[in-house]
Design an enzyme around this catalytic site. Structure first.
Site, mmCIF file in Angstrom:
data_model
loop_
_atom_site.group_PDB
_atom_site.id
_atom_site.type_symbol
_atom_site.label_atom_id
_atom_site.label_comp_id
_atom_site.label_asym_id
_atom_site.label_seq_id
_atom_site.Cartn_x
_atom_site.Cartn_y
_atom_site.Cartn_z
ATOM 1 N N CYS A 31 0.847 -1.176 0.000
ATOM 2 C CA CYS A 31 0.000 0.000 0.000
ATOM 3 C C CYS A 31 0.884 1.228 0.000
ATOM 4 O O CYS A 31 2.097 1.148 -0.134
ATOM 5 C CB CYS A 31 -0.911 -0.003 1.226
ATOM 6 S SG CYS A 31 -1.889 -1.520 1.418
ATOM 7 N N SER A 69 -5.732 -4.218 -1.533
ATOM 8 C CA SER A 69 -6.311 -5.257 -0.677
ATOM 9 C C SER A 69 -5.789 -6.635 -1.076
ATOM 10 O O SER A 69 -6.029 -7.096 -2.185
ATOM 11 C CB SER A 69 -7.841 -5.234 -0.789
ATOM 12 O OG SER A 69 -8.346 -3.958 -0.487
ATOM 13 N N ILE A 97 -5.033 -9.264 1.870
ATOM 14 C CA ILE A 97 -5.457 -10.159 2.947
ATOM 15 C C ILE A 97 -6.634 -9.511 3.680
ATOM 16 O O ILE A 97 -6.614 -8.305 3.943
ATOM 17 C CB ILE A 97 -4.297 -10.441 3.924
ATOM 18 C CG1 ILE A 97 -3.207 -11.266 3.228
ATOM 19 C CG2 ILE A 97 -4.783 -11.161 5.172
ATOM 20 C CD1 ILE A 97 -1.969 -11.504 4.075
ATOM 21 N N GLU A 116 3.523 -6.723 4.074
ATOM 22 C CA GLU A 116 2.842 -7.947 4.490
ATOM 23 C C GLU A 116 3.620 -8.583 5.631
ATOM 24 O O GLU A 116 4.853 -8.609 5.606
ATOM 25 C CB GLU A 116 2.735 -8.961 3.341
ATOM 26 C CG GLU A 116 1.988 -8.481 2.110
ATOM 27 C CD GLU A 116 0.492 -8.337 2.327
ATOM 28 O OE1 GLU A 116 -0.004 -8.739 3.407
ATOM 29 O OE2 GLU A 116 -0.180 -7.820 1.424
ATOM 30 N N SER A 148 9.331 -13.441 -6.273
ATOM 31 C CA SER A 148 10.545 -13.229 -7.055
ATOM 32 C C SER A 148 11.756 -13.668 -6.247
ATOM 33 O O SER A 148 11.652 -13.905 -5.046
ATOM 34 C CB SER A 148 10.660 -11.757 -7.462
ATOM 35 O OG SER A 148 11.664 -11.562 -8.433
#
Length: 641
Positions: free
Chosen positions: A2, A52, A54, A81, A371
């Site tokens: 975000c 968005s 999770i 995250e 990655s």
């Protein structure tokens, strides 16, 4: 994944600043197009753009949370995250009886902060930059993950402190802080040498970055107090014939666990796939959790500059659906202004351009990709790490003889075999190595920069980092330096900014705290050994990756820049850009054009030096004098800040 933006005011004027923060946050809406949000009290305003991933229906931000007796005590904005958020929630519920209101990972941060304070950052397994405001103590807590996967910019004055995920948003609020938009000549010189701006600098003098592996505490009217919590020590555990296989199995097991946790999402997860071992390993482990895994790669039409065929073979071997994007020189040139705008500060790494295109392609199919970034820094993957072994004989020479070797090398004509070896052997590790990229040697740097200063050389960036690694073997010291320079300055900047340009979350399972805890214990001969790099990692992956990539040399996404700048693809475009750029006060344009002509004639490969200057000129035209306007899809975005 975000974008956050906030301001802690010194005069309880946050209410009148809320509209400015909401407006400034809009220019990073690509980071979180799903949901904007703002919240403020008298001292602070927090803005947020959510992607968005999770707990999509809940976990809105800014997130309010608190204990039962003060349920709205904290306000959180969080970019990134937390992959072990389920385990943290379980631990908090078990030890403290914590009650949760959402199913998301953000609550694990703020609830953990409530019970553990700043020590919560040591428990988090993930990528993050976040801000927690305590309405009771009136204290702000800012933190970044240990590797610097997620960015956090700062601007501080007597009026307060602004903080955000992108520098362009902070540029919009500098006036509110009473700060100007002056450039930092020291950072310009560092960029020209390194091809990126090293942390904590930015090209704007009044904006810095909270460094990777650090947290900061702030109170209204006071400057941030910064604490480093990640200080790797590399406690080596030697291998023996009896323990070697067990150690290789440990590496394989921790990677399996990391990939499993990085697959946690309420949206589809794909994977980037080049022709190398790192991305192939991640994809091979990921498909065990998602049999419908889609992999993505990119390449060029020119022979020798594409790993498309190898990547396709790897995808077929692991059973993944595979998608390819081929980039033309015209596409490459046309995309550059947009790419530079998204970057905030220039990064003169040509590989970020094909990444831009493959990220755009991936976003058509998935919202998250995995990655292989970080494997080289953790496991010893760069060929340059072999250098201490090739120069070992010089270590036995007295200082006088080593200096004499350097003087002899100066008299040898360029291109003569042995000149480079003598020169490098005459230098200490601290003198000769400052990361994976060096665009300009000292002589060319003096020639190209108008405001060159000897006291702004690379050593003032690297010397403090080298002091942190005293006593370690030279290979490990090079790795350690790259963790704090090349990785966070180049690799992770492009990983974050270029993928976020397409609202695509990129996850890097190698850069996991549990993986690092295993990797930092490796002796150097398990990294550089048997005439290969990443030896222990390759042994660990023998039963995971297809044989055709197990010992393949590293290429990544190679770019035919050298050929394009000398040919019809880019020469005229580069010459016109250099000639018309309003940067004569920064760069010696006559020397820059001379480098271009030398390159075109084939007498010397100046491609990386030319590219470094060109990227800065594009950046200057966009962010300083407004002569270049990138074609950003959302036309409401300000492009000159």
């Amino acid at each position: 994944m975000c974008g956050l933006l906030g301001m802690l005011t010194s005069d309880a004027s946050a209410g009148s600043t809320a509209e400015l923060i909401a407006s400034a946050a809009h220019c990073m809406r690509h980071r979180g197009p799903d949901e904007p949000g703002t919240w403020n009290d008298d001292d602070i305003v927090l803005g947020f753009n959510r992607l968005s991933i999770i707990d999509i229906e809940h976990s809105h931000q800014p997130l309010r949370w608190g204990p039962a007796d003060n349920p709205d005590r904290y306000a959180l904005v969080f970019n990134g995250e937390i992959y072990n958020y389920l385990e943290i929630r379980e631990e908090l519920a078990r030890e403290f009886g914590t009650q949760f209101r959402t199913e998301g990972d953000g609550e694990s941060i703020v609830a953990g902060f409530h019970h553990w304070g700043p020590e919560v950052v040591r428990k988090l397994r993930g990528m993050f930059a976040f801000a927690v405001w305590d309405t009771q103590t009136r204290e702000l807590f800012l933190a970044r993950d240990r590797f610097g996967i997620k960015p956090l910019f700062l601007a501080t004055s007597a009026a307060g402190t602004a903080f955000g995920s992108e520098k362009k948003s902070l540029l919009e609020v500098l006036d509110r802080l009473g700060l100007g938009h002056e450039l930092d000549d020291r950072a310009i010189e560092h960029y020209t040498v390194l091809q990126y701006v090293p942390e904590p600098e930015t090209l704007h003098a009044n904006i810095t970055r909270l460094e990777s592996g650090c947290y900061a505490t702030l109170r209204p009217g006071l400057a941030p107090t910064v604490t480093r919590y990640f200080d790797p020590k590399f406690p080596v555990r030697p291998f023996t014939p009896d323990t070697a296989q067990k150690r290789y199995d440990e590496i394989a097991d921790v990677l399996r666990d990391s990939v499993a946790k990085h697959m946690r999402a309420d949206v589809t997860v794909g994977s980037f796939l080049s022709g190398g071992i790192d991305s192939t390993a991640i994809a091979a482990l990921a498909i065990q959790h998602n049999p419908d895994l889609i992999t993505f790669t990119t390449g060029f039409e020119r022979d020798g500059y594409s790993e498309v065929d190898v990547a396709a073979e790897s995808a077929a071997a692991i059973g993944a659906r595979h998608i390819v994007k081929v980039v033309s020189p015209r596409e490459f040139i046309d995309a550059l202004p947009q790419i530079i705008w998204y970057l905030d500060d220039p990064v003169a790494d040509p590989a970020l351009v094909p990444l831009y295109f493959v990220a755009a392609e991936a976003r058509k199919h998935v919202k998250v990709v995995l990655s292989g970034e970080g494997a080289d820094e953790l496991f010893g993957g760069y060929t340059i790490y072999k250098e201490p072994l090739s120069l070992k004989s010089f270590d036995k020479l007295p200082g006088g003889l080593r200096r004499l070797a350097g003087k002899v090398s100066d008299r040898i004509p360029e291109g003569t075999r042995g000149k480079s070896l003598l020169h490098r052997g005459s230098l200490s590790l601290e003198e000769r190595y400052y990361g994976n990229a060096r665009s300009f040697d000292d002589a060319r740097l003096r020639a190209v920069l108008r405001n060159f200063r000897d006291d702004w050389m690379h050593q003032d960036v690297t010397a403090p980092i080298y002091r942190m690694s005293e006593g370690l073997d030279p290979v490990t010291r090079m790795q350690h330096l790259d963790l704090f320079t090349w990785l966070r300055g180049d690799i992770l900047v492009k990983a974050d900014k270029i993928n976020m340009a397409h609202s695509l979350e990129l996850r890097v399972p190698f850069l996991d705290k549990e993986v690092f805890d295993i990797a930092e214990q490796l002796p150097f001969d398990e990294k550089i050994s048997h005439d290969t790099t990443k030896y222990a990692l390759r042994k660990a992956l023998e039963q995971i990756v297809p044989p055709h990539v197990l010992h393949r040399r590293k290429l990544g996404f190679p770019v035919p820049l050298r050929h394009w700048l000398a040919g019809t693809e880019m020469y005229d475009w580069a010459r016109e850009l250099i000639a018309t750029s309003d940067t004569d006060h920064i760069f010696n344009k006559a020397f820059t054009l001379q480098m271009l002509e030398e390159h075109r004639a084939g007498s010397v490969d100046n491609s990386r030096r030319i590219w470094t200057v060109i990227c800065f000129m594009l950046w200057y035209g966009i962010f300083v004098d407004g002569t270049i306007v990138p074609a950003i899809e959302d036309h409401d975005y300000p492009v000159r800040l």
